[in-house]
Design an enzyme around this catalytic site. Structure first.
Site, PDB file in Angstrom:
ATOM      1  CG  ASP A  35     -30.820 -15.078  -4.517  1.00  0.00           C
ATOM      2  OD1 ASP A  35     -30.556 -15.607  -5.613  1.00  0.00           O
ATOM      3  OD2 ASP A  35     -30.164 -14.140  -4.035  1.00  0.00           O
TER       4      ASP A  35
ATOM      5  CE  LYS B  84     -28.200 -17.107  -2.824  1.00  0.00           C
ATOM      6  NZ  LYS B  84     -27.637 -15.815  -2.341  1.00  0.00           N
TER       7      LYS B  84
ATOM      8  CG  HIS C  92     -31.452 -14.379 -10.570  1.00  0.00           C
ATOM      9  ND1 HIS C  92     -32.025 -15.586 -10.226  1.00  0.00           N
ATOM     10  CD2 HIS C  92     -30.516 -14.144  -9.606  1.00  0.00           C
ATOM     11  CE1 HIS C  92     -31.483 -16.055  -9.131  1.00  0.00           C
ATOM     12  NE2 HIS C  92     -30.548 -15.196  -8.717  1.00  0.00           N
ATOM     13  CG  HIS C  93     -27.249 -16.318 -10.974  1.00  0.00           C
ATOM     14  ND1 HIS C  93     -26.373 -15.340 -10.559  1.00  0.00           N
ATOM     15  CD2 HIS C  93     -27.934 -16.718  -9.863  1.00  0.00           C
ATOM     16  CE1 HIS C  93     -26.501 -15.160  -9.251  1.00  0.00           C
ATOM     17  NE2 HIS C  93     -27.450 -15.984  -8.803  1.00  0.00           N
TER      18      HIS C  93
ATOM     19  CG  ASP D  99     -28.600 -11.077  -7.491  1.00  0.00           C
ATOM     20  OD1 ASP D  99     -28.794 -10.899  -6.277  1.00  0.00           O
ATOM     21  OD2 ASP D  99     -28.106 -12.114  -7.964  1.00  0.00           O
TER      22      ASP D  99
END
Length: 430
Positions: free
Chosen positions: A287, A290, A346-347, A375
């Protein structure tokens, strides 16, 4: 002196490496590898007895047959141990020994144990022959040592070559080079038995492993890099009122799944020790993008608007770009590639409806598919600024329901079958 000059020179090099390593390891306070420690104990003795037997075999007038035989026995046994230990070490460094169930490593030890027994049993058949420049030993126990080396290093060479696309290039080249060089030394020794090059092979192995795998300075730098990565990732996580718990938990879930995957035939070749470490070290960076997400979105207590959600989704692509630019000199090329793909993909969803690139199925890198499960599970099982934590049964149900759509179905099975361990890790990292 003429019979053991080579061995004496090799022994000096080995002792220098041992002293240098111990001094640097104590100062650096790095974790020690027990197999390398064992190799540093056995190798100098193997070279010492190599030199001793080179002298005793040429002085039968002053050395009794039992003493000469005992010296040769120690030489053959210690040299055999060098072969066994280096094989175990190289296997552990490139593919990985099974640390949880040591019984599964027995296939590597059994041939070595048999060879040691055969060496002892065959000592009565060892012959001491006269050469043009020096006397030398030959016989059953010698042949057992040769066969052991060909067997162990042959298996290691096969494993390295057959799995080379899954191994870091530096380790592949280093390990293969050492095995080939020692193989050449052995062949020369067999063809020209008076040359007595055995000590060179042992010295090359110890020095090569020290320089390429156990150099304290390089290992200390690696630890610093890992700490820097984790610190940077924690700093990013703290922006959304998280104290690093998300990083620790997701990394623990990823580690758990990878260790389970190592014993699954579908992933055994891919999930070697380097891949496992690289993915584990890259997981905290998933992440990192972010850092570019505005606080008003990241810390918003309610549901995001479509526009805000679109901005939030940008963190995946931005994370990949940050890793490309910020971590371009950190770790190995393999680590940087894995870290980039974990952050960017990862999404992604297994059915192709994820973001940022809409990858589908196995087009999504394996490590990103593992990260996705870890996640999402942590996201739903922990309290967030916009909602409370969900009940555990519901959290596992979300992962199960996403099998084949959001997540890789095979990886979902591994995760769900590890429920007790997942819950234990969650409690440990609260």
């Amino acid at each position: 002196m003429q019979y053991f000059r080579l061995q004496l020179g090799c022994l000096m090099v080995i002792l220098y490496v041992i002293v240098t390593y111990h001094k640097a390891a104590v100062q650096s306070r790095i974790p020690r590898n027990h197999l390398f420690d064992a190799l540093m104990v056995v190798t100098p003795w193997a070279v010492f007895f190599d030199g001793l037997t080179a002298w005793t075999v040429n002085h039968p007038d002053i050395v009794s047959a039992p003493v000469n035989g005992l010296a040769h026995l120690f030489f053959f046994v210690t040299m055999d141990l060098v072969i066994i230990i280096t094989t175990l070490y190289m296997y552990d460094e490139t593919i990985g020994l099974n640390k949880k169930d040591e019984s599964k490593n027995l296939w590597l030890l059994v041939p070595g144990a048999i060879s040691l027994l055969l060496i002892v049993a065959g000592m009565g058949k060892v012959q001491y022959l006269h050469g043009e420049t020096t006397n030398y030993s030959m016989g059953f126990s010698v042949y057992v040592c040769f066969i052991t080396l060909f067997l162990y290093y042959g298996v290691m060479l096969y494993l390295l070559l057959s799995r080379r696309r899954f191994l870091p290039k530096d380790k592949e080249i280093s390990a293969t080079s050492m095995i080939v060089i020692v193989g050449v030394v052995l062949i020369v020794q067999i063809i020209f038995p008076e040359v007595l090059l055995t000590s060179i092979g042992s010295t090359i192995l110890l020095v090569g492993i020290y320089l390429d795998f156990e150099n304290p300075s390089i290992r200390k730098l690696t630890i610093y890099n890992q700490n820097m990565v984790e610190g940077f990732a924690t700093m990013v996580e703290n922006r959304d009122d998280n104290t690093g718990g998300h990083i620790r938990r997701t990394q623990a879930y990823v580690n758990l799944m990878l260790h389970k995957m190592r014993h699954d035939p579908r992933y055994r070749d891919i999930v070697n020790v380097d891949y496992l470490n690289d993915v584990s070290n890259a997981a905290p960076l998933h992440d990192v993008g972010k850092i570019a997400t505005p606080d008003r979105i990241l810390q918003k207590p309610g549901k995001l608007t479509d526009e805000e959600y679109a901005i939030m989704k940008e963190h995946s692509a931005r994370g990949g770009e940050i890793i490309k630019t910020t971590f371009k000199d950190t770790g190995t090329p393999e680590f940087r590639k894995i870290a980039f793909e974990v952050a960017r993909f990862h999404h992604e969803k297994y059915n192709g409806k994820g973001y940022p690139d809409g990858l589908e199925g196995e087009w999504i890198p394996l490590h990103a598919r593992v990260m996705a499960i870890a996640d999402v599970f942590d996201a739903v099982s922990q309290k967030r600024c916009y909602r409370d934590a969900m009940p555990l049964d519901e959290c596992f149900a979300i992962i199960e329901k996403g099998s084949g759509t959001d997540f890789d179905p095979e990886l979902v099975k591994i995760f769900l079958n590890s429920r007790e361990e997942v819950e234990a890790l969650m409690r440990e990292h609260m």
